[in-house]
Enzyme design. Structure first.
Site, mmCIF file in Angstrom:
data_model
loop_
_atom_site.group_PDB
_atom_site.id
_atom_site.type_symbol
_atom_site.label_atom_id
_atom_site.label_comp_id
_atom_site.label_asym_id
_atom_site.label_seq_id
_atom_site.Cartn_x
_atom_site.Cartn_y
_atom_site.Cartn_z
ATOM 1 C CG HIS A 251 -2.031 1.118 1.294
ATOM 2 N ND1 HIS A 251 -1.925 2.397 1.374
ATOM 3 C CD2 HIS A 251 -3.443 1.030 0.711
ATOM 4 C CE1 HIS A 251 -2.748 3.260 1.423
ATOM 5 N NE2 HIS A 251 -4.016 2.059 0.916
ATOM 6 C CD GLU B 32 -5.479 1.537 -2.446
ATOM 7 O OE1 GLU B 32 -6.503 1.939 -2.092
ATOM 8 O OE2 GLU B 32 -4.498 1.498 -1.968
ATOM 9 N N GLY C 185 -7.708 9.376 0.135
ATOM 10 C CA GLY C 185 -8.034 10.224 1.295
ATOM 11 C C GLY C 185 -8.389 11.649 0.905
#
EC number: 5.3.1.1
Length: 247
Positions: free
Chosen positions: A95, A162, A168
């Site tokens: 990630h 992503e 976010g």
């Protein structure tokens, strides 16, 4: 192939509230005909408590990382075998927040992926370009190098795209941008893995919410979603799950 919706709780969740959350998700999932595959990835501290609650719910247990070594002198780390011993089936690797906060390189992610596969876990390997790379027209180069560097030979897990600049932000990438990048990722997977690359599931992640899921999930090559903050409440996570039905 059913869609897959993965809830990445990140560094959130204490005991009782976490158990309540999975109970609410399980209740909601039970009301959805032919639901997608659902995975929840709590922090390490909640895995043992949540795992037994998921039995018979149709929800799989995932983790957010593992160490690249099978065991040994690695204080504070968790091995893939330890996760499997708790009933974990999936593990998120690479990630962007791990790459940023812990300096993880593609090589590290590749080693972790190999270790996870050897332990019987399904890795969900994250790739994505930064805002600077996007602005300079380097998105495809960045993604191509991450695929080549992070995925080992014979890879049989899940890839999650992503875009770092969307995580976010509250605003996912535009549908056309997602479609273009998904097509590129699929082509790169086929180039690297041949026919097997045609069947590797690709998730989209990056500010996925119930409002936008209905337009993102039907995009060609999108096999589901990796959900961050919206997975922390049942009333924001379940609409994403419902959007994946019958796709």
């Amino acid at each position: 192939m059913r869609q897959m919706i993965v809830g990445n709780w990140k560094m959130n969740g204490l005991g009782a509230p976490s158990r309540d959350l999975v109970g609410e998700i399980a209740e909601g999932l039970a009301t959805i005909p032919s639901p997608p595959q659902v995975v929840v990835c709590p922090p390490f501290t909640q895995l043992a408590g949540i795992g037994p609650l998921l039995k018979g719910s149709g929800i799989a247990l995932g983790a957010q990382d593992c160490h690249q070594a099978a065991s040994g002198a690695h204080t504070g780390d968790i091995s893939a075998a330890m996760l499997a011993d708790l009933g974990v089936e999936y593990v998120v690797l690479g990630h962007s927040e791990r790459r940023r906060d812990h300096g993880e390189l593609d090589e590290t992610v590749r080693e972790k992926t190999q270790t996870a596969l050897a332990a019987g876990l399904t890795p969900i390997v994250c790739i994505g370009e930064t805002g600077d790379q996007k602005a300079s027209g380097e998105s495809r180069d960045a993604i191509g190098w991450q695929i080549q560097g992070s995925l080992p030979d014979g890879f049989s897990g899940v890839v999650a795209y992503e875009p770092v600049w969307a995580i976010g932000s509250g605003n996912p990438a535009a549908s056309q941008d997602i479609a273009d990048m998904m097509g590129f990722i699929r082509a790169e997977l086929v180039r690297q893995f041949g026919a097997a690359g045609k069947t590797i599931r690709i998730l989209y992640g990056g500010s996925v919410n119930g409002r936008d899921a209905a337009s993102i999930l039907p995009i060609a090559e999108v096999g589901g979603a990796l959900v961050g903050s919206a997975s922390l409440q049942a009333d924001t996570f379940l609409p994403i799950v419902r959007a994946a039905v019958d796709l």
